[in-house]
Design a protein around this motif. Structure first.
Motif, PDB file in Angstrom:
ATOM      1  N   LEU A 247      20.987 -75.279 -46.355  1.00 14.19           N
ATOM      2  CA  LEU A 247      21.616 -75.455 -45.044  1.00 14.19           C
ATOM      3  C   LEU A 247      23.018 -76.037 -45.179  1.00 14.19           C
ATOM      4  O   LEU A 247      23.941 -75.611 -44.477  1.00 14.19           O
ATOM      5  CB  LEU A 247      20.750 -76.345 -44.153  1.00 14.19           C
ATOM      6  CG  LEU A 247      19.460 -75.715 -43.651  1.00 14.19           C
ATOM      7  CD1 LEU A 247      18.586 -76.751 -42.969  1.00 14.19           C
ATOM      8  CD2 LEU A 247      19.758 -74.549 -42.717  1.00 14.19           C
ATOM      9  N   ASP A 248      23.189 -76.992 -46.081  1.00 12.97           N
ATOM     10  CA  ASP A 248      24.511 -77.574 -46.311  1.00 12.97           C
ATOM     11  C   ASP A 248      25.507 -76.520 -46.801  1.00 12.97           C
ATOM     12  O   ASP A 248      26.651 -76.463 -46.341  1.00 12.97           O
ATOM     13  CB  ASP A 248      24.441 -78.716 -47.330  1.00 12.97           C
ATOM     14  CG  ASP A 248      23.760 -79.960 -46.791  1.00 12.97           C
ATOM     15  OD1 ASP A 248      23.594 -80.076 -45.551  1.00 12.97           O
ATOM     16  OD2 ASP A 248      23.382 -80.814 -47.613  1.00 12.97           O
ATOM     17  N   GLU A 249      25.067 -75.689 -47.747  1.00 14.53           N
ATOM     18  CA  GLU A 249      25.939 -74.646 -48.280  1.00 14.53           C
ATOM     19  C   GLU A 249      26.293 -73.617 -47.203  1.00 14.53           C
ATOM     20  O   GLU A 249      27.441 -73.156 -47.120  1.00 14.53           O
ATOM     21  CB  GLU A 249      25.284 -73.968 -49.473  1.00 14.53           C
ATOM     22  CG  GLU A 249      25.222 -74.875 -50.697  1.00 14.53           C
ATOM     23  CD  GLU A 249      24.413 -74.288 -51.830  1.00 14.53           C
ATOM     24  OE1 GLU A 249      23.898 -73.163 -51.710  1.00 14.53           O
ATOM     25  OE2 GLU A 249      24.283 -74.973 -52.862  1.00 14.53           O
ATOM     26  N   LEU A 250      25.324 -73.254 -46.383  1.00 20.48           N
ATOM     27  CA  LEU A 250      25.594 -72.304 -45.306  1.00 20.48           C
ATOM     28  C   LEU A 250      26.549 -72.901 -44.273  1.00 20.48           C
ATOM     29  O   LEU A 250      27.431 -72.199 -43.758  1.00 20.48           O
ATOM     30  CB  LEU A 250      24.287 -71.856 -44.640  1.00 20.48           C
ATOM     31  CG  LEU A 250      23.446 -70.879 -45.450  1.00 20.48           C
ATOM     32  CD1 LEU A 250      22.044 -70.771 -44.868  1.00 20.48           C
ATOM     33  CD2 LEU A 250      24.121 -69.515 -45.500  1.00 20.48           C
ATOM     34  N   GLU A 251      26.412 -74.176 -43.975  1.00 19.78           N
ATOM     35  CA  GLU A 251      27.323 -74.820 -43.034  1.00 19.78           C
ATOM     36  C   GLU A 251      28.733 -74.889 -43.607  1.00 19.78           C
ATOM     37  O   GLU A 251      29.715 -74.666 -42.898  1.00 19.78           O
ATOM     38  CB  GLU A 251      26.831 -76.217 -42.652  1.00 19.78           C
ATOM     39  CG  GLU A 251      27.734 -76.930 -41.669  1.00 19.78           C
ATOM     40  CD  GLU A 251      27.979 -76.151 -40.381  1.00 19.78           C
ATOM     41  OE1 GLU A 251      29.097 -76.284 -39.826  1.00 19.78           O
ATOM     42  OE2 GLU A 251      27.094 -75.403 -39.929  1.00 19.78           O
ATOM     43  N   GLU A 252      28.829 -75.154 -44.894  1.00 25.61           N
ATOM     44  CA  GLU A 252      30.141 -75.166 -45.546  1.00 25.61           C
ATOM     45  C   GLU A 252      30.781 -73.770 -45.482  1.00 25.61           C
ATOM     46  O   GLU A 252      31.966 -73.635 -45.164  1.00 25.61           O
ATOM     47  CB  GLU A 252      30.010 -75.620 -47.000  1.00 25.61           C
ATOM     48  CG  GLU A 252      31.337 -75.708 -47.728  1.00 25.61           C
ATOM     49  CD  GLU A 252      31.184 -76.171 -49.170  1.00 25.61           C
ATOM     50  OE1 GLU A 252      32.202 -76.161 -49.872  1.00 25.61           O
ATOM     51  OE2 GLU A 252      30.073 -76.510 -49.594  1.00 25.61           O
ATOM     52  N   ALA A 253      29.994 -72.748 -45.762  1.00 24.14           N
ATOM     53  CA  ALA A 253      30.500 -71.371 -45.694  1.00 24.14           C
ATOM     54  C   ALA A 253      30.926 -71.022 -44.276  1.00 24.14           C
ATOM     55  O   ALA A 253      31.956 -70.376 -44.056  1.00 24.14           O
ATOM     56  CB  ALA A 253      29.428 -70.396 -46.181  1.00 24.14           C
ATOM     57  N   ARG A 254      30.142 -71.466 -43.296  1.00 21.69           N
ATOM     58  CA  ARG A 254      30.468 -71.210 -41.889  1.00 21.69           C
ATOM     59  C   ARG A 254      31.784 -71.883 -41.507  1.00 21.69           C
ATOM     60  O   ARG A 254      32.648 -71.293 -40.848  1.00 21.69           O
ATOM     61  CB  ARG A 254      29.325 -71.707 -41.004  1.00 21.69           C
ATOM     62  CG  ARG A 254      29.507 -71.439 -39.551  1.00 21.69           C
ATOM     63  CD  ARG A 254      28.308 -72.021 -38.766  1.00 21.69           C
ATOM     64  NE  ARG A 254      28.616 -72.122 -37.376  1.00 21.69           N
ATOM     65  CZ  ARG A 254      29.386 -73.038 -36.813  1.00 21.69           C
ATOM     66  NH1 ARG A 254      29.939 -73.973 -37.544  1.00 21.69           N
ATOM     67  NH2 ARG A 254      29.611 -73.045 -35.521  1.00 21.69           N
TER      68      ARG A 254
ATOM     69  N   LEU B  61      23.498 -67.019 -38.915  1.00 20.28           N
ATOM     70  CA  LEU B  61      22.217 -66.314 -38.958  1.00 20.28           C
ATOM     71  C   LEU B  61      21.387 -66.775 -40.151  1.00 20.28           C
ATOM     72  O   LEU B  61      20.165 -66.915 -40.052  1.00 20.28           O
ATOM     73  CB  LEU B  61      22.434 -64.801 -39.020  1.00 20.28           C
ATOM     74  CG  LEU B  61      22.965 -64.160 -37.743  1.00 20.28           C
ATOM     75  CD1 LEU B  61      23.293 -62.683 -37.982  1.00 20.28           C
ATOM     76  CD2 LEU B  61      21.966 -64.303 -36.620  1.00 20.28           C
ATOM     77  N   GLY B  62      22.039 -67.029 -41.269  1.00 18.04           N
ATOM     78  CA  GLY B  62      21.344 -67.553 -42.434  1.00 18.04           C
ATOM     79  C   GLY B  62      20.723 -68.903 -42.139  1.00 18.04           C
ATOM     80  O   GLY B  62      19.570 -69.173 -42.511  1.00 18.04           O
ATOM     81  N   LYS B  63      21.454 -69.769 -41.429  1.00 21.81           N
ATOM     82  CA  LYS B  63      20.912 -71.071 -41.052  1.00 21.81           C
ATOM     83  C   LYS B  63      19.713 -70.900 -40.131  1.00 21.81           C
ATOM     84  O   LYS B  63      18.702 -71.595 -40.281  1.00 21.81           O
ATOM     85  CB  LYS B  63      21.990 -71.907 -40.369  1.00 21.81           C
ATOM     86  CG  LYS B  63      23.044 -72.433 -41.317  1.00 21.81           C
ATOM     87  CD  LYS B  63      24.157 -73.155 -40.600  1.00 21.81           C
ATOM     88  CE  LYS B  63      23.674 -74.341 -39.826  1.00 21.81           C
ATOM     89  NZ  LYS B  63      24.755 -75.118 -39.213  1.00 21.81           N
ATOM     90  N   ALA B  64      19.795 -69.981 -39.184  1.00 20.45           N
ATOM     91  CA  ALA B  64      18.681 -69.741 -38.252  1.00 20.45           C
ATOM     92  C   ALA B  64      17.440 -69.288 -39.015  1.00 20.45           C
ATOM     93  O   ALA B  64      16.322 -69.725 -38.721  1.00 20.45           O
ATOM     94  CB  ALA B  64      19.079 -68.699 -37.214  1.00 20.45           C
TER      95      ALA B  64
END
Length: 67
Positions: free
Chosen positions: A13-20, A37-40
């Motif tokens: 989740l942290d990596e996806l938020e950083e990417a977002r 969408l990945g986080k969801a």
């Protein structure tokens, strides 16, 4: 030799938020949407596995709110 980072839902989740965040800074809406969408999807996996219909409904609600 590179140090391996322990993979967990939290790190994903942290990596996806950083990417977002990077995608938003770079004005790349497609990449931002993909990260969201990945986080969801990850959040749906964290739900109670005993009631799959509840997980499905939670995922659908996340998608409706996102769109």
């Amino acid at each position: 030799m590179p140090v391996k980072k322990k993979l967990s839902y939290e790190t994903i989740l942290d990596e996806l938020e950083e990417a977002r965040s990077i995608a938003l800074r770079n004005e790349s809406p497609t990449a931002a949407i993909s990260a969201s969408l990945g986080k969801a999807k990850v959040m749906a996996l964290l739900g109670d596995k005993k009631d799959k219909s509840a997980d499905t409904e939670s995922y659908k609600q996340i998608m409706v709110e996102f769109v």
